[in-house]
Write an enzyme that holds these catalytic residues in place. Structure first.
Site, PDB file in Angstrom:
ATOM      1  N   GLN A  12      -2.001  42.362  17.106  1.00  0.00           N
ATOM      2  CA  GLN A  12      -3.013  42.233  17.440  1.00  0.00           C
ATOM      3  C   GLN A  12      -4.872  42.730  16.656  1.00  0.00           C
ATOM      4  OE1 GLN A  12      -4.456  43.525  20.970  1.00  0.00           O
ATOM      5  NE2 GLN A  12      -6.092  41.532  22.078  1.00  0.00           N
ATOM      6  N   ASP A  34       3.769  44.411   7.281  1.00  0.00           N
ATOM      7  CA  ASP A  34       4.203  44.598   8.302  1.00  0.00           C
ATOM      8  C   ASP A  34       5.486  44.268   8.681  1.00  0.00           C
ATOM      9  OD1 ASP A  34       2.397  43.231  11.342  1.00  0.00           O
ATOM     10  OD2 ASP A  34       4.881  42.543  11.389  1.00  0.00           O
ATOM     11  N   ARG A  36       6.617  41.757   9.823  1.00  0.00           N
ATOM     12  CA  ARG A  36       7.059  40.186   9.766  1.00  0.00           C
ATOM     13  C   ARG A  36       7.049  39.612   8.598  1.00  0.00           C
ATOM     14  NH1 ARG A  36       7.739  40.433  15.648  1.00  0.00           N
ATOM     15  NH2 ARG A  36       5.709  41.133  15.075  1.00  0.00           N
ATOM     16  N   ASN A  49       8.744  48.319   6.630  1.00  0.00           N
ATOM     17  CA  ASN A  49       8.868  48.670   8.018  1.00  0.00           C
ATOM     18  C   ASN A  49       8.667  49.977   7.863  1.00  0.00           C
ATOM     19  OD1 ASN A  49      10.521  49.782  10.280  1.00  0.00           O
ATOM     20  ND2 ASN A  49      12.423  48.583  10.305  1.00  0.00           N
ATOM     21  N   TYR A 139       5.351  53.433  25.531  1.00  0.00           N
ATOM     22  CA  TYR A 139       4.984  53.203  25.166  1.00  0.00           C
ATOM     23  C   TYR A 139       3.388  54.775  25.025  1.00  0.00           C
ATOM     24  CZ  TYR A 139       0.511  51.453  23.761  1.00  0.00           C
ATOM     25  OH  TYR A 139      -1.130  50.698  22.733  1.00  0.00           O
ATOM     26  N   LYS A 143       2.782  57.248  22.407  1.00  0.00           N
ATOM     27  CA  LYS A 143       0.891  57.440  22.303  1.00  0.00           C
ATOM     28  C   LYS A 143       0.075  59.172  22.594  1.00  0.00           C
ATOM     29  CE  LYS A 143       0.456  53.626  20.239  1.00  0.00           C
ATOM     30  NZ  LYS A 143       0.185  54.198  18.952  1.00  0.00           N
TER      31      LYS A 143
HETATM   32  N1  SER Z   1      -2.975  46.997  25.531  1.00  0.00           N
HETATM   33  C1  SER Z   1      -2.253  47.576  25.029  1.00  0.00           C
HETATM   34  C2  SER Z   1      -1.121  47.434  26.130  1.00  0.00           C
HETATM   35  O1  SER Z   1      -1.823  46.843  27.409  1.00  0.00           O
HETATM   36  C3  SER Z   1      -2.878  49.271  26.166  1.00  0.00           C
HETATM   37  O2  SER Z   1      -3.289  50.180  24.971  1.00  0.00           O
HETATM   38  O3  SER Z   1       0.108  47.793  26.165  1.00  0.00           O
END
Ligand code: SER
Length: 317
Positions: A12, A34, A36, A49, A139, A143
């Protein structure tokens, strides 16, 4: 002579950041990669990768890379399906980037962090830069750890690591994939097609968001700021705007009065509830003059106009 490497170029943010970097530095200076690979109007996105350390290092060496934007990652919602794989992809790739940057003396490295680093213990309103971090998603954990690794490579080896904690990003150019904030893009696609939207968050769940143009500008401004201005080497809070599903619906109704939204919260509701509802970005304002331009109706205005343009072009084909 800058040579820029982007990982996750097909994502995105990567899609739009790549274009912005090509506009700034020229096509031949931007190496887009990427997991892909594909070719589009800006040339090829090469297969990489970033978990493959040798592949990454060879590319950095061969292309004499001076700046890396490491955007490859699995997002908050899809990351929960396979936590160990998400950790591997998000964190191993980042360590590979940091190591390669150290070894080959890459001048600057950009790491996208997220509001997902905050968890249950953080104050939800105007969450500060130095708020407690106890993320609940893999996630968010990757981070939060990634921020610390960035800071470590800066303090220990002098790698010029710069990072932003992005809010949910809203843009017309590309689709998000697997995030908790994706609804704020999907909802516009439904509206311009005169379809109803079923929202997976409840109507009063406020989250920090940012319009794509602001997110890209923030990234370039941070990377362009003089080194001595960058006081935070973990990651900067940045503010865009904050709204609930009900508020974005109200905004869209100014263009589409008959637009309707139904609420069916799923597992993403719990993720969202543990994130901030708004962000304090005093430090980014102070250090590199950050300020967002887009508020909610500006976002709706541009999203709707641009998505309609695309829709009309498709109809003509
Ligand atoms: N936009 C991301 C998510 O929703 C947050 O950093 O995972």
């Amino acid at each position: 002579m800058e040579r820029i490497l982007i990982t996750g170029s097909g994502g995105q943010l990567g899609t739009v950041l790549r274009k912005a970097l090509i506009d700034k530095y020229g096509t031949e200076r931007v190496v887009a990669t990427d997991i892909r690979p594909r070719t589009d109007e800006f040339g090829s996105i090469d297969l990489l990768n970033a978990v493959d350390r040798n592949g990454l290092e060879n590319l950095i060496k061969e292309q004499s890379i001076t700046q890396i934007y490491h955007l490859a990652a699995i997002l908050s919602a899809s990351g929960e399906a396979d936590p160990v794989r998400t950790w591997d992809i998000n964190l191993k790739s980042w360590l590979n980037v940091l190591e390669a940057a150290r070894k080959y003396k890459v001048e600057k490295v950009f790491f996208p962090s997220s509001i997902a680093v905050f968890g249950a213990s953080a104050n939800k309103v105007d969450t500060s830069q130095t708020e407690y971090l106890d993320p609940l998603t893999v996630y968010g954990i990757s981070k939060a750890a990634g921020e610390q690794w960035g800071n470590y490579y800066f303090s220990k080896f002098g790698v010029d690591v710069r990072s932003i904690r992005y809010p949910g990003v809203i843009g017309h150019e590309s689709l998000p994939g697997g995030g908790t904030t994706d609804y704020a893009v999907e909802i516009y696609h439904k509206a311009i097609n005169n379809e109803a939207y079923t929202c997976y968050l409840s109507k009063n769940t406020a989250l920090p968001m940012i319009y794509m143009a602001d997110a890209i500008r923030a990234t370039l401004e941070l990377m362009d700021a003089p080194k001595e201005k960058i006081k935070t080497r973990t990651s900067y809070n940045i503010n865009g705007l904050s709204f609930t599903p009900e508020e974005i619906t109200r905004s869209i109704k100014k263009w589409y009065p008959n637009f309707t939204v139904e609420y069916q919260p799923d597992f993403r509701q719990k993720i969202a509830e543990n994130w901030p509802s708004s962000i304090d970005d005093t430090q980014a304002q102070r250090d590199w003059n950050w300020s967002p331009h887009y508020q909610l109706d500006d976002v709706s205005n541009e999203m709707i106009a641009e998505l309609r343009k695309k829709q009309n072009l498709l109809k003509e084909v």
